[in-house]
Design a protein around this motif. Sequence first.
Motif, PDB file in Angstrom:
ATOM      1  N   SER A  42      70.160  61.143 -25.397  1.00  0.00           N
ATOM      2  CA  SER A  42      69.861  62.297 -25.123  1.00  0.00           C
ATOM      3  C   SER A  42      68.974  62.926 -26.561  1.00  0.00           C
ATOM      4  N   VAL A  43      69.642  62.641 -27.623  1.00  0.00           N
ATOM      5  CA  VAL A  43      68.816  63.047 -28.880  1.00  0.00           C
ATOM      6  C   VAL A  43      67.625  62.543 -29.294  1.00  0.00           C
ATOM      7  N   THR A  44      67.205  61.090 -28.607  1.00  0.00           N
ATOM      8  CA  THR A  44      66.068  60.463 -28.721  1.00  0.00           C
ATOM      9  C   THR A  44      64.987  61.021 -27.911  1.00  0.00           C
ATOM     10  N   THR A  45      65.271  61.325 -26.556  1.00  0.00           N
ATOM     11  CA  THR A  45      64.904  62.100 -25.540  1.00  0.00           C
ATOM     12  C   THR A  45      64.271  63.540 -26.139  1.00  0.00           C
ATOM     13  N   ALA A  46      65.091  63.997 -26.425  1.00  0.00           N
ATOM     14  CA  ALA A  46      64.941  65.555 -27.199  1.00  0.00           C
ATOM     15  C   ALA A  46      63.871  65.528 -28.115  1.00  0.00           C
ATOM     16  N   LYS A  47      63.989  64.637 -29.128  1.00  0.00           N
ATOM     17  CA  LYS A  47      63.012  64.293 -30.162  1.00  0.00           C
ATOM     18  C   LYS A  47      61.794  64.115 -29.711  1.00  0.00           C
ATOM     19  N   GLN A  48      61.596  63.345 -28.594  1.00  0.00           N
ATOM     20  CA  GLN A  48      60.372  62.959 -28.225  1.00  0.00           C
ATOM     21  C   GLN A  48      59.647  64.152 -27.397  1.00  0.00           C
ATOM     22  N   MET A  49      60.792  64.883 -26.603  1.00  0.00           N
ATOM     23  CA  MET A  49      59.954  66.026 -25.978  1.00  0.00           C
ATOM     24  C   MET A  49      59.618  67.246 -26.985  1.00  0.00           C
ATOM     25  N   HIS A  50      59.978  67.212 -28.093  1.00  0.00           N
ATOM     26  CA  HIS A  50      59.822  68.403 -29.092  1.00  0.00           C
ATOM     27  C   HIS A  50      58.501  68.029 -29.775  1.00  0.00           C
ATOM     28  N   GLN A  51      57.963  66.858 -29.511  1.00  0.00           N
ATOM     29  CA  GLN A  51      56.723  66.459 -29.945  1.00  0.00           C
ATOM     30  C   GLN A  51      55.496  67.041 -29.303  1.00  0.00           C
ATOM     31  N   CYS A  68      48.066  74.569 -17.805  1.00  0.00           N
ATOM     32  CA  CYS A  68      46.763  74.290 -18.994  1.00  0.00           C
ATOM     33  C   CYS A  68      45.525  74.260 -18.303  1.00  0.00           C
ATOM     34  N   THR A  69      44.775  75.034 -18.833  1.00  0.00           N
ATOM     35  CA  THR A  69      43.336  75.080 -18.140  1.00  0.00           C
ATOM     36  C   THR A  69      42.428  74.055 -18.338  1.00  0.00           C
ATOM     37  N   VAL A  70      42.698  73.233 -19.307  1.00  0.00           N
ATOM     38  CA  VAL A  70      41.921  72.119 -19.429  1.00  0.00           C
ATOM     39  C   VAL A  70      42.676  70.801 -18.949  1.00  0.00           C
ATOM     40  N   ARG A  71      43.599  70.559 -19.285  1.00  0.00           N
ATOM     41  CA  ARG A  71      44.102  69.233 -18.616  1.00  0.00           C
ATOM     42  C   ARG A  71      45.677  69.781 -17.794  1.00  0.00           C
ATOM     43  N   PRO A  72      45.440  70.289 -16.745  1.00  0.00           N
ATOM     44  CA  PRO A  72      46.697  70.560 -16.057  1.00  0.00           C
ATOM     45  C   PRO A  72      47.694  69.565 -15.543  1.00  0.00           C
ATOM     46  N   SER A  73      47.248  68.388 -15.314  1.00  0.00           N
ATOM     47  CA  SER A  73      47.895  67.198 -14.975  1.00  0.00           C
ATOM     48  C   SER A  73      48.978  66.568 -15.865  1.00  0.00           C
ATOM     49  N   ILE A  74      48.464  66.826 -17.357  1.00  0.00           N
ATOM     50  CA  ILE A  74      49.489  66.108 -18.148  1.00  0.00           C
ATOM     51  C   ILE A  74      50.322  67.339 -19.074  1.00  0.00           C
ATOM     52  N   ALA A  75      49.999  68.605 -18.681  1.00  0.00           N
ATOM     53  CA  ALA A  75      50.665  69.541 -19.435  1.00  0.00           C
ATOM     54  C   ALA A  75      52.084  69.587 -19.586  1.00  0.00           C
ATOM     55  N   ASN A  76      52.616  69.783 -20.565  1.00  0.00           N
ATOM     56  CA  ASN A  76      54.093  69.784 -20.690  1.00  0.00           C
ATOM     57  C   ASN A  76      54.729  68.236 -20.497  1.00  0.00           C
ATOM     58  N   THR A  77      54.032  67.001 -20.548  1.00  0.00           N
ATOM     59  CA  THR A  77      54.487  65.912 -20.197  1.00  0.00           C
ATOM     60  C   THR A  77      54.237  65.161 -21.566  1.00  0.00           C
ATOM     61  N   GLU A  78      54.680  63.797 -21.464  1.00  0.00           N
ATOM     62  CA  GLU A  78      54.822  62.982 -22.668  1.00  0.00           C
ATOM     63  C   GLU A  78      53.481  62.660 -23.030  1.00  0.00           C
ATOM     64  N   GLU A  79      52.298  62.340 -21.898  1.00  0.00           N
ATOM     65  CA  GLU A  79      51.020  62.357 -22.077  1.00  0.00           C
ATOM     66  C   GLU A  79      50.323  63.266 -23.079  1.00  0.00           C
ATOM     67  N   ALA A  80      50.852  64.364 -23.246  1.00  0.00           N
ATOM     68  CA  ALA A  80      50.314  65.502 -23.920  1.00  0.00           C
ATOM     69  C   ALA A  80      50.517  65.320 -25.196  1.00  0.00           C
ATOM     70  N   ILE A  81      51.302  64.414 -25.803  1.00  0.00           N
ATOM     71  CA  ILE A  81      51.579  64.326 -27.157  1.00  0.00           C
ATOM     72  C   ILE A  81      50.417  64.238 -28.346  1.00  0.00           C
ATOM     73  N   ASP A  82      49.567  63.257 -27.636  1.00  0.00           N
ATOM     74  CA  ASP A  82      48.205  63.064 -28.621  1.00  0.00           C
ATOM     75  C   ASP A  82      46.873  63.640 -27.511  1.00  0.00           C
ATOM     76  N   CYS A  83      47.135  64.860 -27.318  1.00  0.00           N
ATOM     77  CA  CYS A  83      45.851  65.514 -26.404  1.00  0.00           C
ATOM     78  C   CYS A  83      44.821  65.666 -27.286  1.00  0.00           C
ATOM     79  N   LEU A  84      43.433  65.309 -26.742  1.00  0.00           N
ATOM     80  CA  LEU A  84      42.572  65.252 -27.590  1.00  0.00           C
ATOM     81  C   LEU A  84      41.891  66.870 -27.560  1.00  0.00           C
ATOM     82  N   ASP A  85      42.078  67.472 -26.410  1.00  0.00           N
ATOM     83  CA  ASP A  85      42.047  68.883 -26.367  1.00  0.00           C
ATOM     84  C   ASP A  85      42.676  70.057 -26.933  1.00  0.00           C
ATOM     85  N   TYR A  86      43.716  69.585 -27.762  1.00  0.00           N
ATOM     86  CA  TYR A  86      44.678  70.310 -28.300  1.00  0.00           C
ATOM     87  C   TYR A  86      43.820  71.261 -29.422  1.00  0.00           C
ATOM     88  N   GLN A  87      44.191  72.562 -29.117  1.00  0.00           N
ATOM     89  CA  GLN A  87      43.651  73.768 -29.989  1.00  0.00           C
ATOM     90  C   GLN A  87      44.746  74.589 -30.297  1.00  0.00           C
TER      91      GLN A  87
END
Length: 95
Positions: A42-51, A68-87
Amino acid sequence: MLELISFLLHGIQPLLIPICFITAWTVTILVVLSLWTAARDSVTTAKQMHQIPCTGCQFFTDNYRLKCTVRPSIANTEEAIDCLDYQPKTNPYLY
């Protein structure tokens, strides 16, 4: 038949206390290890989700229909950790 069962019970009786003692401690140790493993995972998963940076992005709408208006399919998922459109949000008063 009853004599055979009585004979077996009297023969096994000296071994019952050590067997029950070992069984009880084994079950206790397994429960503790299971709880420890669940807490660690649970701690490992929480650390990953906080990223996930979505809530601090200016494109995040906080609307369950369109997160998300740019990438709604990956918003709030693990795929969004290194999102290129993050501002980062430019106006701190907007949520």
